[in-house]
Design an enzyme around this catalytic site. Structure first.
Site, PDB file in Angstrom:
ATOM      1  N   LYS A  52       0.850  -1.215   0.000  1.00 23.96           N
ATOM      2  CA  LYS A  52       0.000   0.000   0.000  1.00 23.96           C
ATOM      3  C   LYS A  52       0.875   1.250   0.000  1.00 23.96           C
ATOM      4  CE  LYS A  52      -3.920  -2.333   1.920  1.00 23.96           C
ATOM      5  NZ  LYS A  52      -4.140  -3.275   2.985  1.00 23.96           N
ATOM      6  N   GLN A  96      -5.576  -2.265   8.911  1.00 17.33           N
ATOM      7  CA  GLN A  96      -5.246  -3.554   8.295  1.00 17.33           C
ATOM      8  C   GLN A  96      -5.829  -4.706   9.110  1.00 17.33           C
ATOM      9  OE1 GLN A  96      -3.483  -3.927   5.279  1.00 17.33           O
ATOM     10  NE2 GLN A  96      -4.066  -6.055   5.491  1.00 17.33           N
ATOM     11  N   ASP A 119     -11.862   1.679   2.916  1.00 19.98           N
ATOM     12  CA  ASP A 119     -11.982   0.219   2.818  1.00 19.98           C
ATOM     13  C   ASP A 119     -13.464  -0.187   2.722  1.00 19.98           C
ATOM     14  OD1 ASP A 119     -10.435  -2.010   2.582  1.00 19.98           O
ATOM     15  OD2 ASP A 119     -10.103  -2.330   4.726  1.00 19.98           O
TER      16      ASP A 119
END
Ligand code: NAP
Length: 283
Positions: A52, A96, A119
């Site tokens: 990322k 994450q 997300d």
């Protein structure tokens, strides 16, 4: 022999469009910014976070990672999320997953400002996806859709079988296919005779995380086979759920692992981040 659905070249095209949008924002004085929170020392998560950071650099987005020890309590994590929510220079926040034990996933995903939830896991954003009014697209499923579109594969009227029903992949995948007028079946660990369902699939999406689950006899000849999974083989290399050597001679199209869905997921994350930054400028 199947045509390969190349996630590397397709994701590059998306990322170069994101870069152009980032440059336009910078020219207007806004630096698009993504903050990733990594709790604990899961080796796979550490690799994903590094990817990322690299994607951000390629896309003209300021990307940084807050690394927290595995014993970080939920309160401390929520306090960091609140700090990033309140910081106007932060446009996207991603925590994450998987989280270490003791951290309530629902509480954490629900704490992110939905406008920064790149997300697309905040309950409000999940609801908007279910209502076909997404604020942000779910990264992996939207990556699959972008891959299908790039290769001119229209799911309308096709029978799509999604194996896996997680909140992050399986369910939103089914929703995006449904929104594009596919007939969708969802399978999971309690589905008896999985092959009987997958053999009906014009488009088969496997998102389980079990090496070798989908064998050649479970695939309809001429199907589009999308392998979302990332499993480690005993030799340390990555492979999906699908036995590629058996599926590839049968399928019309197939994604490789690696180089299929993974890079697409990352590209959509970049797209969501730039969208969040653009909306912030508009507000
Ligand atoms: P997950 O939360 O563990 O969900 C796995 C799903 O598979 C569950 O719904 C489970 O059913 C189902 N399942 C388990 N065993 C099964 C079986 N024998 N037959 C049929 N279904 C079965 O995993 P996830 O987060 O969705 O991820 C799935 C895979 O995709 C993993 O390999 C992950 O690493 C990979 N992934 C890849 C990307 C990418 O960008 N390429 C992104 C995210 C995830 P139940 O619900 O009944 O338990």
């Amino acid at each position: 022999m199947a045509e390969i659905l190349n996630g590397i070249t397709t994701s590059k095209a998306i990322k170069s469009e994101v870069l152009a949008r980032a440059q336009a924002l910078r020219a207007k004085g806004t630096e698009p910014r993504l903050e990733v929170i990594l709790v604990g020392d899961d080796p796979a998560s550490a690799i994903y976070v590094k990817h990322k950071e690299k994607d951000c650099a390629e896309c003209g987005i300021k990307g940084s990672t807050r690394r927290l020890p595995a014993d970080t309590g939920q309160e401390k994590l929520l306090a960091l999320i609140a700090e990033l929510n309140a910081d106007p220079s932060v446009h996207g926040i991603l925590i994450q997953q998987p989280f270490p034990q003791g951290i309530d996933t629902f509480a954490v995903t629900g704490a992110v400002d939905p406008r920064k939830d790149v997300d697309a896991l905040h309950p409000e954003n999940v609801g908007l996806i279910a209502l076909d009014r997404p604020r942000f697209l779910p990264c992996t499923p939207a990556g699959v859709m972008a891959l299908l579109d790039t290769y001119g594969i229209n799911p309308k009227g096709l029978h799509c079988v999604v194996v896996g029903r997680s909140h992050i992949v399986g369910k939103p995948m089914a929703q995006l296919l449904l929104a594009r007028h596919a007939t969708v079946s969802i399978c999971h660990s309690r589905t008896p005779d999985l092959g009987a369902i997958t053999r009906q699939a014009d488009i088969l999406v496997s998102a389980v995380g079990r090496l070798g689950l989908i064998t050649g006899d479970m695939i309809k000849p001429g199907a589009v086979v999308i392998d979302v999974a990332m499993n480690k083989k005993p030799d340390g290399k990555l492979a999906g759920d699908v036995v590629f050597g058996e599926a590839e001679p049968l399928a019309a199209y197939i994604t490789p692992v690696p180089g299929g869905v993974g890079p697409m997921t990352r590209a959509i994350l970049m797209q969501n981040t730039i969208l969040a930054a653009e909306r912030c400028v508009e507000r």
